[in-house]
Scaffold this motif. Structure first.
Motif, PDB file in Angstrom:
ATOM      1  N   ILE A   7     -58.960  11.141  25.910  1.00 38.17           N
ATOM      2  CA  ILE A   7     -59.048  11.389  24.464  1.00 38.17           C
ATOM      3  C   ILE A   7     -58.451  10.223  23.685  1.00 38.17           C
ATOM      4  O   ILE A   7     -58.914   9.908  22.584  1.00 38.17           O
ATOM      5  CB  ILE A   7     -58.434  12.755  24.099  1.00 38.17           C
ATOM      6  N   THR A   8     -57.460   9.555  24.249  1.00 35.19           N
ATOM      7  CA  THR A   8     -56.965   8.328  23.609  1.00 35.19           C
ATOM      8  C   THR A   8     -58.088   7.304  23.533  1.00 35.19           C
ATOM      9  O   THR A   8     -58.330   6.692  22.481  1.00 35.19           O
ATOM     10  CB  THR A   8     -55.770   7.761  24.398  1.00 35.19           C
ATOM     11  N   GLU A   9     -58.793   7.121  24.633  1.00 37.98           N
ATOM     12  CA  GLU A   9     -59.923   6.188  24.685  1.00 37.98           C
ATOM     13  C   GLU A   9     -61.019   6.588  23.692  1.00 37.98           C
ATOM     14  O   GLU A   9     -61.569   5.744  22.978  1.00 37.98           O
ATOM     15  CB  GLU A   9     -60.467   6.163  26.115  1.00 37.98           C
ATOM     16  N   ALA A  10     -61.324   7.868  23.635  1.00 38.73           N
ATOM     17  CA  ALA A  10     -62.342   8.361  22.704  1.00 38.73           C
ATOM     18  C   ALA A  10     -61.905   8.173  21.252  1.00 38.73           C
ATOM     19  O   ALA A  10     -62.714   7.799  20.394  1.00 38.73           O
ATOM     20  CB  ALA A  10     -62.644   9.830  22.980  1.00 38.73           C
ATOM     21  N   THR A  11     -60.630   8.432  20.977  1.00 35.90           N
ATOM     22  CA  THR A  11     -60.102   8.269  19.616  1.00 35.90           C
ATOM     23  C   THR A  11     -60.224   6.826  19.164  1.00 35.90           C
ATOM     24  O   THR A  11     -60.633   6.544  18.023  1.00 35.90           O
ATOM     25  CB  THR A  11     -58.644   8.754  19.549  1.00 35.90           C
ATOM     26  N   LEU A  12     -59.886   5.902  20.042  1.00 36.02           N
ATOM     27  CA  LEU A  12     -60.007   4.483  19.689  1.00 36.02           C
ATOM     28  C   LEU A  12     -61.470   4.088  19.486  1.00 36.02           C
ATOM     29  O   LEU A  12     -61.793   3.378  18.530  1.00 36.02           O
ATOM     30  CB  LEU A  12     -59.359   3.617  20.767  1.00 36.02           C
ATOM     31  N   GLY A  13     -62.356   4.560  20.357  1.00 34.97           N
ATOM     32  CA  GLY A  13     -63.772   4.234  20.213  1.00 34.97           C
ATOM     33  C   GLY A  13     -64.363   4.786  18.933  1.00 34.97           C
ATOM     34  O   GLY A  13     -65.091   4.085  18.212  1.00 34.97           O
ATOM     35  N   GLY A  33     -52.172   4.072  19.041  1.00 32.65           N
ATOM     36  CA  GLY A  33     -51.642   3.105  18.084  1.00 32.65           C
ATOM     37  C   GLY A  33     -51.415   3.619  16.682  1.00 32.65           C
ATOM     38  O   GLY A  33     -51.141   2.843  15.762  1.00 32.65           O
ATOM     39  N   PHE A  34     -51.509   4.931  16.481  1.00 32.54           N
ATOM     40  CA  PHE A  34     -51.246   5.493  15.159  1.00 32.54           C
ATOM     41  C   PHE A  34     -49.778   5.306  14.803  1.00 32.54           C
ATOM     42  O   PHE A  34     -48.899   5.456  15.660  1.00 32.54           O
ATOM     43  CB  PHE A  34     -51.594   6.986  15.127  1.00 32.54           C
ATOM     44  N   THR A  35     -49.511   5.001  13.540  1.00 33.32           N
ATOM     45  CA  THR A  35     -48.159   4.972  13.020  1.00 33.32           C
ATOM     46  C   THR A  35     -47.828   6.376  12.548  1.00 33.32           C
ATOM     47  O   THR A  35     -48.544   6.925  11.701  1.00 33.32           O
ATOM     48  CB  THR A  35     -48.037   3.975  11.848  1.00 33.32           C
ATOM     49  N   ILE A  36     -46.793   6.969  13.110  1.00 32.69           N
ATOM     50  CA  ILE A  36     -46.372   8.308  12.684  1.00 32.69           C
ATOM     51  C   ILE A  36     -45.610   8.139  11.378  1.00 32.69           C
ATOM     52  O   ILE A  36     -44.607   7.423  11.310  1.00 32.69           O
ATOM     53  CB  ILE A  36     -45.505   8.999  13.759  1.00 32.69           C
ATOM     54  N   GLU A  37     -46.100   8.798  10.336  1.00 33.47           N
ATOM     55  CA  GLU A  37     -45.572   8.583   8.992  1.00 33.47           C
ATOM     56  C   GLU A  37     -44.604   9.658   8.540  1.00 33.47           C
ATOM     57  O   GLU A  37     -43.892   9.462   7.561  1.00 33.47           O
ATOM     58  CB  GLU A  37     -46.738   8.474   8.007  1.00 33.47           C
ATOM     59  N   GLY A  38     -44.589  10.807   9.205  1.00 31.47           N
ATOM     60  CA  GLY A  38     -43.630  11.823   8.800  1.00 31.47           C
ATOM     61  C   GLY A  38     -44.155  13.226   9.005  1.00 31.47           C
ATOM     62  O   GLY A  38     -45.100  13.462   9.758  1.00 31.47           O
ATOM     63  N   VAL A  39     -43.521  14.151   8.302  1.00 28.94           N
ATOM     64  CA  VAL A  39     -43.839  15.574   8.364  1.00 28.94           C
ATOM     65  C   VAL A  39     -44.308  16.024   6.991  1.00 28.94           C
ATOM     66  O   VAL A  39     -43.662  15.724   5.983  1.00 28.94           O
ATOM     67  CB  VAL A  39     -42.618  16.408   8.809  1.00 28.94           C
ATOM     68  N   LEU A  40     -45.431  16.718   6.959  1.00 29.07           N
ATOM     69  CA  LEU A  40     -45.910  17.342   5.727  1.00 29.07           C
ATOM     70  C   LEU A  40     -45.605  18.826   5.810  1.00 29.07           C
ATOM     71  O   LEU A  40     -46.012  19.500   6.765  1.00 29.07           O
ATOM     72  CB  LEU A  40     -47.418  17.123   5.572  1.00 29.07           C
ATOM     73  N   ARG A  41     -44.879  19.327   4.855  1.00 24.65           N
ATOM     74  CA  ARG A  41     -44.525  20.744   4.870  1.00 24.65           C
ATOM     75  C   ARG A  41     -45.710  21.602   4.471  1.00 24.65           C
ATOM     76  O   ARG A  41     -46.451  21.265   3.560  1.00 24.65           O
ATOM     77  CB  ARG A  41     -43.356  21.007   3.904  1.00 24.65           C
ATOM     78  N   SER A  42     -45.900  22.697   5.201  1.00 26.94           N
ATOM     79  CA  SER A  42     -46.926  23.694   4.882  1.00 26.94           C
ATOM     80  C   SER A  42     -48.308  23.076   4.697  1.00 26.94           C
ATOM     81  O   SER A  42     -49.080  23.506   3.855  1.00 26.94           O
ATOM     82  CB  SER A  42     -46.515  24.475   3.625  1.00 26.94           C
ATOM     83  N   ALA A  43     -48.639  22.091   5.516  1.00 31.14           N
ATOM     84  CA  ALA A  43     -49.873  21.323   5.301  1.00 31.14           C
ATOM     85  C   ALA A  43     -51.044  21.766   6.163  1.00 31.14           C
ATOM     86  O   ALA A  43     -52.156  21.315   5.953  1.00 31.14           O
ATOM     87  CB  ALA A  43     -49.593  19.840   5.525  1.00 31.14           C
TER      88      ALA A  43
END
Length: 192
Positions: free
Chosen positions: A107-113, A146-156
């Motif tokens: 799934i990492t490979e698929a996500t990048l593709g 390679g995604f940058t984790i940006e944080g937590v969204l409350r109740s999202a």
């Protein structure tokens, strides 16, 4: 938009159809897929038929959601991946992996593709990933891609009628060595 087929080093990403309903139904019986994704639970045969017969084709037809079945070349279903258009130039990736194929990096490979395709063919400048806080498997895929984790969204996230906090991350064309379609001006770095 007509559905496209993508290939990666080990995978075939293609639209799903009636011939895939049995495999989708069987995979979606996994309690982890039902727990961590927003698919119906219990997941009935009619859900699989509606997904492959209407939801996936309609998303391609109106260019709102690009759903790919992720398959091994021999034909086995590895997982499902979708890119949902959220706003101009922004797509959100969502995915699940069949139990027997977890841990192989498929799934990492698929996500990048799929992300590379979205950057090049759809003029997307940001692919977002969101997952309920605690979904360590999904987060591991995002981080390996390679995604940058940006944080937590409350109740999202609304998962089966319950509001939940989620992690959010992003992948930009520049993360894959590709140009953006629109200029990007990052925020200045703050010094302590």
């Amino acid at each position: 938009m007509d559905p496209v087929t993508l290939t990666t080093e080990r995978l075939l990403l293609r639209t799903v159809g009636a011939q895939d309903a049995d495999a989708v139904y069987a995979a979606a019986q996994d309690p982890d897929i039902q727990r961590w994704t927003t698919i119906p639970s219990p997941y009935l045969r009619e859900h699989a038929e509606g997904f492959v017969g209407q939801l996936a084709p309609d998303g391609w037809a109106d260019a709102s959601m690009f759903t790919f079945g992720v398959f091994l070349p021999a034909g086995a279903l590895v997982g499902m991946l979708g890119l949902t258009m959220r706003s101009l130039g922004v797509a959100e990736v969502g995915f699940w992996t069949t139990k027997e194929h977890r841990g192989n990096g498929y799934i990492t490979e698929a996500t990048l593709g799929a992300s590379r395709w979205a950057f090049i063919r759809l003029s997307v400048d940001r692919v977002e990933w969101r997952a309920e806080v605690g979904n360590a498997g999904s987060r591991a895929v995002a981080e390996r891609a390679g995604f940058t984790i940006e944080g937590v969204l409350r109740s999202a996230i609304n998962n089966k009628g319950v509001r939940r906090d989620c992690w959010v991350g992003s992948l930009l064309p520049s993360d894959l060595g590709l140009p953006s379609t629109a200029p990007y001006l990052p925020a200045p770095s703050r010094t302590p």
